[in-house]
Design a protein around this motif. Structure first.
Motif: not given
Ligand code: EPU
Length: 426
Positions: A324-352
């Protein structure tokens, strides 16, 4: 444009020397302005951001000489402006506001605007400085600040802000009377800034806690001793995760276990082997780690600047982690790129929610900000095959000699050129 090529899957073993902290160097470099004369600083990392801060000092009339000891001469300040072309490159240029107001009674600083990780307003910087008697106009994209006489005041920040606390602190040291800052940032970098200012004659109590008391003095002068910038806990944390994620063991020489405590606790609970002594910390693992839950928070909570890196680790954990990211509202920019490497991440609001996978596989990915880039490097080091990271310039803002340091612990990594056929990494 430079890219980074990584052949993953090699356990990293060995020692990484930790550089001086970027986020302490930036405020300390500009804080030299409040004490006219020649300053000597040691352990200033050679980064694009520190060069930008030295350029800003140069623009206002303060020359510098970079070396083992960086010298900054603030005997004379000719201009009190941080122009758009510099602030645009580096948001931390906004740190010029407090020192210039304290030194010259005026400051003209370009508004930083938003960035990849969020809107990042500076209302708290301005409110805090207003409490000390400064007045501000916003015109032409600039904040124009003026003050006849800085006067100490009690001020409570509405939220914890690192550079906001630093800006107000750098002005308060020269205010008449006592300033009390409540809900101040307690980050080690704020404490290092206070240590530097105290060396110049400032009277500061409570730095490193949420209540800072400053007894203003009429003038400051450079310390006769060089100030040594504290080690970069985020750089160290990134290399420690590299040791764990590659199932090797990396020892960070110069790192402080106490500054890294929240990160070490997460790694330890995840099953990593952590060891530390005077001036060093090591971390490693022999297999996949256990999943973990983190929520970012101001110091001494889990640092937002390590969130992206531990997400890479979570993407290879033996189960589901929650971040859960509480400091910055947009700090999950890496998620889409990590998913290109095969990571499985689901974002719901501030929690991944990150479902650990047995392996990641190399791909071409795009760096979007400094720490997002670091997370892609870590994922690439653990992934099977080759990963190419585009827009490498983000990493050059915050990781000194990255390729050299990673290579020294056994990583197969090299710089390439975007759009050119790259040689295969060994
Ligand atoms: N905020 C406001 N108003 C303000 C100031 C901040 O609403 O006047 C909000 C921000 O938008 C954010 C939160 O408060 O949502 C905290 O931001 P903060 O001001 O603490 O961040 P910062 O001072 O701009 C520094 C570091 C960042 C680090 C953060 C949080 C420097 C030069 N930068 O930024 O470092 O993420 O504190 O710890 O010290 C990095 O190194 O990659 C980096 C982004």
């Amino acid at each position: 444009m430079d890219t980074l090529l990584i052949r993953g899957g090699r356990p990293l073993h060995g020692v990484v020397p930790v550089s001086g902290a970027k986020n302490a160097s930036l405020p300390i470099l500009i804080a030299t302005v409040v004490a006219p004369g020649e300053h000597r600083l040691q352990n200033v990392p050679d980064l694009v951001d520190t060069s930008s801060m030295l350029s800003l000092l140069g623009r206002i009339g303060c020359p510098s000489l970079v070396g083992d000891t960086t010298r900054v001469d603030t005997s004379r300040v000719a201009f009190c402006e941080a122009p758009y072309d510099l602030v645009r490159k580096m948001r931390a240029s906004v740190l010029a506001l407090g020192p210039l107001l304290a030194r010259c009674g005026e400051a003209h600083v370009s508004l930083p605007g938003g960035c990849a990780i969020g809107v990042r307003p500076i209302d708290q910087h301005l409110k805090g400085l207003e409490a000390l008697g400064c007045r501000f106009d916003l015109e032409g994209g600039y904040v124009h600040g003026r003050v006849d006489k800085l006067r100490g005041a009690e001020f409570r920040f509405d939220l914890v802000t690192v550079t906001g606390t630093e800006n107000v602190l750098m002005a308060a040291v020269l205010a008449e009377g006592t300033t009390v800052l409540e809900n101040a940032a307690a980050e080690p970098e704020v404490e290092d800034l206070a240590k530097f200012l105290s060396g110049c004659g400032a009277r500061i109590e409570g730095a490193g806690t949420s209540r800072i008391v400053v007894h203003g003095v009429s003038s400051l002068r450079p310390s006769p001793q060089a100030h040594r910038i504290l080690p970069d806990r985020i750089e160290a944390g990134t290399y420690l995760v590299a040791g764990v994620i590659t199932r090797g063991n990396v020892r960070c020489e110069g790192a402080s276990a106490s500054d890294l405590a929240p990160v070490l606790e997460v790694l330890r609970n995840a099953g990593a082997e952590i060891d530390h002594g005077e001036g060093w910390v090591s971390a490693g693992a022999s297999g996949r780690v256990r999943p973990f839950d983190i929520t970012t928070a101001p110091h001494p909570g889990f640092p937002t600047d390590m969130q992206a890196q531990v997400m890479s680790l979570a993407s290879l954990a033996l189960g589901t982690s929650s971040i859960t990211e509480t400091i910055f509202e947009n700090r999950f920019m890496h998620v889409a790129e990590l998913m290109r490497l095969g990571a499985r991440v689901h974002i719901d609001g501030r929690t991944a929610t990150v479902t650990g996978q047995p392996c990641l596989s190399g791909a071409t990915v795009m760096a979007t900000d400094l720490r997002a880039s670091a997370s892609l490097v870590l994922a690439g080091l653990a992934a099977e095959g080759t990963t190419e990271i585009l827009r490498l310039y983000h990493l050059d803002r915050g990781y000194e000699r990255l390729v050299e340091k990673l290579s020294a612990v056994g990583a197969s990594v090299m710089r390439g050129q975007e759009g050119r056929p790259n040689l295969a990494v060994a």
